[in-house]
Design an enzyme around this catalytic site. Structure first.
Site, PDB file in Angstrom:
ATOM      1  N   ASP A  85      54.696  67.841  36.978  1.00  0.00           N
ATOM      2  CA  ASP A  85      53.756  68.963  36.862  1.00  0.00           C
ATOM      3  C   ASP A  85      53.418  69.487  38.257  1.00  0.00           C
ATOM      4  O   ASP A  85      53.614  68.800  39.257  1.00  0.00           O
ATOM      5  CB  ASP A  85      52.456  68.526  36.162  1.00  0.00           C
ATOM      6  CG  ASP A  85      51.645  67.519  36.973  1.00  0.00           C
ATOM      7  OD1 ASP A  85      52.239  66.551  37.484  1.00  0.00           O
ATOM      8  OD2 ASP A  85      50.416  67.709  37.112  1.00  0.00           O
ATOM      9  N   ASP A 146      55.767  69.368  45.752  1.00  0.00           N
ATOM     10  CA  ASP A 146      54.856  68.358  45.217  1.00  0.00           C
ATOM     11  C   ASP A 146      54.867  68.491  43.707  1.00  0.00           C
ATOM     12  O   ASP A 146      54.178  69.346  43.154  1.00  0.00           O
ATOM     13  CB  ASP A 146      53.449  68.580  45.781  1.00  0.00           C
ATOM     14  CG  ASP A 146      52.414  67.670  45.176  1.00  0.00           C
ATOM     15  OD1 ASP A 146      52.809  66.679  44.553  1.00  0.00           O
ATOM     16  OD2 ASP A 146      51.209  67.958  45.323  1.00  0.00           O
ATOM     17  N   GLU A 180      50.037  64.563  36.734  1.00  0.00           N
ATOM     18  CA  GLU A 180      49.494  63.850  37.889  1.00  0.00           C
ATOM     19  C   GLU A 180      48.422  64.676  38.570  1.00  0.00           C
ATOM     20  O   GLU A 180      47.406  64.156  39.032  1.00  0.00           O
ATOM     21  CB  GLU A 180      50.612  63.524  38.889  1.00  0.00           C
ATOM     22  CG  GLU A 180      50.197  62.574  40.000  1.00  0.00           C
ATOM     23  CD  GLU A 180      49.642  63.260  41.247  1.00  0.00           C
ATOM     24  OE1 GLU A 180      49.143  62.562  42.139  1.00  0.00           O
ATOM     25  OE2 GLU A 180      49.678  64.508  41.323  1.00  0.00           O
ATOM     26  N   GLU A 181      48.632  65.974  38.645  1.00  0.00           N
ATOM     27  CA  GLU A 181      47.724  66.857  39.378  1.00  0.00           C
ATOM     28  C   GLU A 181      46.363  67.001  38.702  1.00  0.00           C
ATOM     29  O   GLU A 181      45.419  67.472  39.309  1.00  0.00           O
ATOM     30  CB  GLU A 181      48.352  68.241  39.570  1.00  0.00           C
ATOM     31  CG  GLU A 181      49.656  68.221  40.374  1.00  0.00           C
ATOM     32  CD  GLU A 181      49.449  67.896  41.854  1.00  0.00           C
ATOM     33  OE1 GLU A 181      48.297  67.634  42.262  1.00  0.00           O
ATOM     34  OE2 GLU A 181      50.450  67.890  42.588  1.00  0.00           O
ATOM     35  N   ASP A 203      55.865  60.664  46.622  1.00  0.00           N
ATOM     36  CA  ASP A 203      54.899  61.762  46.471  1.00  0.00           C
ATOM     37  C   ASP A 203      54.113  62.002  47.757  1.00  0.00           C
ATOM     38  O   ASP A 203      53.081  62.665  47.738  1.00  0.00           O
ATOM     39  CB  ASP A 203      53.954  61.428  45.296  1.00  0.00           C
ATOM     40  CG  ASP A 203      53.207  62.638  44.787  1.00  0.00           C
ATOM     41  OD1 ASP A 203      53.613  63.773  45.101  1.00  0.00           O
ATOM     42  OD2 ASP A 203      52.201  62.450  44.078  1.00  0.00           O
ATOM     43  N   HIS A 385      50.014  72.574  47.264  1.00  0.00           N
ATOM     44  CA  HIS A 385      49.093  73.338  46.406  1.00  0.00           C
ATOM     45  C   HIS A 385      48.784  74.720  46.962  1.00  0.00           C
ATOM     46  O   HIS A 385      47.691  75.247  46.733  1.00  0.00           O
ATOM     47  CB  HIS A 385      47.755  72.589  46.184  1.00  0.00           C
ATOM     48  CG  HIS A 385      47.923  71.205  45.639  1.00  0.00           C
ATOM     49  ND1 HIS A 385      46.872  70.415  45.286  1.00  0.00           N
ATOM     50  CD2 HIS A 385      49.024  70.471  45.370  1.00  0.00           C
ATOM     51  CE1 HIS A 385      47.312  69.239  44.837  1.00  0.00           C
ATOM     52  NE2 HIS A 385      48.621  69.267  44.890  1.00  0.00           N
TER      53      HIS A 385
HETATM   54 ZN   LIG Z   1      52.030  65.012  44.085  1.00  0.00          ZN
END
Ligand SMILES: [Zn+2]
Length: 414
Positions: A85, A146, A180-181, A203, A385
């Protein structure tokens, strides 16, 4: 790494990046968004095509598969984990990756029309990638390195190992997670089914990053109870909850806040306050790597409330604390060979391990508490992000090599 394999890695990453997989907070279901299934299903098919064994996808889109060892005797199974994700912090829809080959070390125009520039001034580490192949966004979305960089690295590494049977290897378990986010990547991860002795999340960010310490974390909700009376006739009667809240806030250590701490320094962070005379609710997070200091911080809030209530002679301050996650170090410290193996793999590839405590949490922390010790290794991405997110092909190739090397060096472990 040979060009043929770098090309595979690049194409794989580009395909994943273009697949929309944004997750969403405050959704009970996992995965939190239907689009995450698209990449999950694709990954399952891809692992099968590469020839992994027991490839599966469960009801919540967790994907797993295994590359058997090519050695005699009992060796540990080593896991590699990434999340597919992307962060809801910035849109991940219609990602159009831009490839800048032989990058010249200067600013990169992401979008001329909208005047969006990835500048060396704002991202000083960018210049260090001079000569490399830099993959950026077109300035309108995040990139999703990411953690699609991590997935591309893991898939390419197991394909590489399969194509090179002359490299001795331990059994490799591969796991890809949704959400995960939004803090749920490890929630429904079936550690028992995964069957690895230990694992690594791919990660992290810059080449060399290796992390096995993270914050202990708790949230605190503090309610201040006041008493509303007509202001003209309030003498000796009114209790203003805002005044109590202010007194409470002023009693907190002034320098122990996010903007004044780094490294292993913990903090209190007031992130929300609302209310009026009658009632004020303050939301706070508490963070500390050290277990003892973490407990002290929680007790500090409770004792402060107690002493203020004594002064007011009533339950004016109510503190509710919820633990959120814990430092994985506690689960790793007796198994440091897990960290040493990753370090050794990096060093044998001339990568300098960069070990530092994470000022946040990771899926690996949750997994470690579920019985799967799980440090975090770099995946290569930068500026997560955001529209300025980027990754270089060379960084991803290095991470891929680290995975291959860990698989190989693990054959020395019993
Ligand atoms: Zn990540």
């Amino acid at each position: 790494m040979e060009k043929e394999w770098k090309d595979k890695l690049l194409n794989r990453f580009l395909h994943y990046a273009k697949t929309y997989t944004e997750s969403k907070p405050d959704v009970e279901e996992i995965p939190s968004t239907p689009q995450q299934w698209d990449l999950a299903n694709y990954l399952k098919k891809e692992l099968e095509e590469i020839g992994l064994e027991d490839v599966s996808i469960d009801d919540h889109a967790y994907v797993m598969g295994y590359l058997p060892s090519n050695q005699e005797g009992t060796l540990p199974t080593i896991g590699f984990i990434s999340h597919f994700d992307t962060s809801p912090d910035f849109t991940g829809k219609d990602v159009k990756p831009q490839i800048h080959e032989n990058y010249d070390g200067g600013d990169i125009v992401l979008n001329a029309e909208k005047d969006i520039v990835l500048s060396v001034k704002d991202s000083p580490e960018l210049a260090s990638f001079k000569g490399e192949t830099v993959i950026t966004t077109d300035g309108t979305t995040l990139l999703g390195a990411d953690d699609k960089a991590g997935i591309a690295e893991i898939v390419t590494a197991v394909e590489y190992l399969k194509a090179h049977p002359e490299i001795p290897r331990a059994r490799i378990a591969v796991g890809f997670t949704p959400d995960e986010e939004v803090g749920k990547g490890a929630h429904l991860f079936d550690v028992e089914k995964f069957g690895a002795e230990w694992a690594y999340t791919m990660d992290g960010s810059s080449v060399g990053e290796l992390e096995y310490e993270n914050f202990n974390a708790a949230g605190a909700k503090i309610t201040f109870k006041g008493k509303m009376v007509h202001p003209g006739y309030a003498k000796g009667k009114m209790v203003n909850a805002m005044h109590i809240a202010r007194e409470f806030a002023e009693a907190l250590p002034k320098d122990e806040v996010p903007e004044k701490t780094d490294g292993r320094q913990g903090f209190f962070h007031q992130h929300d306050i609302s209310g009026g005379v009658d009632e004020v609710v303050m939301q706070m997070i508490i963070r500390d790597h050290d277990d003892e200091k973490f407990e002290k911080r929680k007790n500090f809030l409770l004792e402060l409330a107690q002493s203020m209530n004594k002064t007011f002679g009533e339950e004016r301050v109510i503190v509710e604390i919820n633990d959120q996650y814990f430092n994985m170090y506690k689960q790793i410290k007796d198994k440091m060979h897990i960290v040493d193996l990753a370090k050794q793999a990096m060093e044998s590839l001339d990568i300098k391990p960069d070990i530092k405590p994470i000022r946040g949490g990771t899926d690996g922390a949750q997994l470690s508490y579920k019985g799967l010790p799980c440090p975090n290794i770099f995946a290569g991405g930068q500026n997560f992000h955001s529209r300025y997110e980027y990754v270089t092909l060379e960084s991803m190739a290095k991470a891929t090599q680290v995975i291959v090397k860990i698989a190989e060096l693990a054959t020395n472990k019993k």
